[in-house]
Design a protein around this motif. Structure first.
Motif, short mmCIF file in Angstrom:
data_model
loop_
_atom_site.label_atom_id
_atom_site.label_comp_id
_atom_site.label_asym_id
_atom_site.label_seq_id
_atom_site.Cartn_x
_atom_site.Cartn_y
_atom_site.Cartn_z
N ILE A 1 0.44 -1.37 -0.29
CA ILE A 1 0.12 0.27 0.27
C ILE A 1 1.26 1.23 -0.34
N ASP A 2 0.19 2.08 -1.38
CA ASP A 2 1.82 3.22 -0.70
C ASP A 2 1.08 4.12 -0.63
N LEU A 3 1.44 4.62 0.70
CA LEU A 3 0.59 5.64 1.40
C LEU A 3 0.51 6.96 1.10
N SER A 4 1.60 7.15 1.04
CA SER A 4 2.59 8.60 0.78
C SER A 4 2.57 8.90 -0.70
N ALA A 5 1.49 9.02 -2.03
CA ALA A 5 1.57 9.21 -3.04
C ALA A 5 0.35 9.89 -3.39
N ALA A 6 -0.33 10.26 -2.29
CA ALA A 6 -1.51 10.97 -2.64
C ALA A 6 -1.21 12.52 -1.99
N ALA A 7 -0.35 13.44 -1.56
CA ALA A 7 -0.26 14.29 -0.66
C ALA A 7 1.62 14.77 -1.21
N ARG A 8 1.48 15.76 -1.83
CA ARG A 8 2.78 16.50 -1.99
C ARG A 8 3.03 17.07 -0.25
N THR A 9 4.52 17.22 -0.35
CA THR A 9 5.37 17.77 0.80
C THR A 9 4.42 18.77 1.30
N GLU A 10 4.73 19.93 1.05
CA GLU A 10 3.92 21.33 1.13
C GLU A 10 2.43 21.43 1.64
N ASP A 11 1.24 19.86 1.07
CA ASP A 11 0.03 19.83 1.12
C ASP A 11 0.36 19.59 2.99
N LEU A 12 1.03 19.06 3.53
CA LEU A 12 1.19 18.68 4.87
C LEU A 12 1.74 19.88 5.87
N VAL A 13 0.20 19.20 7.11
CA VAL A 13 0.49 20.14 7.75
C VAL A 13 1.27 19.63 9.03
N PRO A 14 1.98 19.76 9.74
CA PRO A 14 2.67 17.86 10.53
C PRO A 14 1.48 18.67 11.62
N GLU A 15 1.26 19.96 12.34
CA GLU A 15 -0.24 19.76 13.06
C GLU A 15 -1.47 19.25 13.02
N ASP A 16 -2.06 19.12 11.83
CA ASP A 16 -2.62 18.59 11.23
C ASP A 16 -2.43 17.16 11.35
N LEU A 17 -1.58 16.46 11.67
CA LEU A 17 -1.06 14.61 11.13
C LEU A 17 -1.40 14.29 12.24
N ILE A 18 -2.25 13.40 12.06
CA ILE A 18 -2.01 12.63 13.73
C ILE A 18 -2.46 11.42 13.69
N PRO A 19 -2.08 10.88 15.81
CA PRO A 19 -1.60 8.81 15.65
C PRO A 19 -2.85 8.38 15.20
N ALA A 20 -2.67 7.13 14.46
CA ALA A 20 -4.48 6.78 14.37
C ALA A 20 -5.37 6.40 15.89
N SER A 21 -4.10 6.79 16.68
CA SER A 21 -5.27 6.36 18.13
C SER A 21 -5.60 7.33 18.27
N ARG B 1 -0.91 7.59 10.48
CA ARG B 1 -0.75 9.24 10.88
C ARG B 1 -1.85 9.32 9.95
N VAL B 2 -2.90 9.82 10.37
CA VAL B 2 -4.04 10.38 8.73
C VAL B 2 -3.93 12.37 9.56
N ARG B 3 -4.85 12.93 8.66
CA ARG B 3 -5.02 14.02 9.25
C ARG B 3 -6.40 13.93 9.79
N ARG B 4 -6.28 15.28 10.55
CA ARG B 4 -7.99 15.15 11.08
C ARG B 4 -9.04 16.02 10.83
N SER B 5 -8.39 16.68 10.30
CA SER B 5 -9.44 17.41 9.12
C SER B 5 -10.48 16.20 8.66
N GLU B 6 -9.75 15.31 8.28
CA GLU B 6 -10.20 14.34 7.19
C GLU B 6 -11.06 13.66 7.63
#
Length: 76
Positions: A3-23, A56-61
């Motif tokens: 499973i390629d989980l990194s191909a969907a986003a560009r680096t500039e699209d990622l906001v580290p504060e928005d990425l949260i652990p699955a738990s 890690r997933v985006r909180r907003s999603e």
């Protein structure tokens, strides 16, 4: 199965504060962390693997998955 989980986003699209652990994501929507991982694997939720095993997933999603339910009439 790969499973390629990194191909969907560009680096500039990622906001580290928005990425949260699955738990944490699971706690937000009151499901098990395994459910979040299954949603990522199924393509229902965009996610990333950190160090090959930490999801890690985006909180907003995650919050966008929450949908209001129509009120049910009380008469039985």
């Amino acid at each position: 199965m790969t499973i390629d989980l990194s191909a969907a986003a560009r680096t500039e699209d990622l906001v580290p504060e928005d990425l949260i652990p699955a738990s944490t994501a699971a706690a937000l929507v009151h499901v098990d962390a395994k459910t979040i991982k299954n949603w990522v694997k199924a393509g229902d939720l965009r996610g990333w693997l950190v160090n090959g095993r930490h999801y890690r997933v985006r909180r907003s999603e995650v919050l966008s998955l929450v949908q209001p339910v129509a009120a049910v009439s009380g008469g039985c």
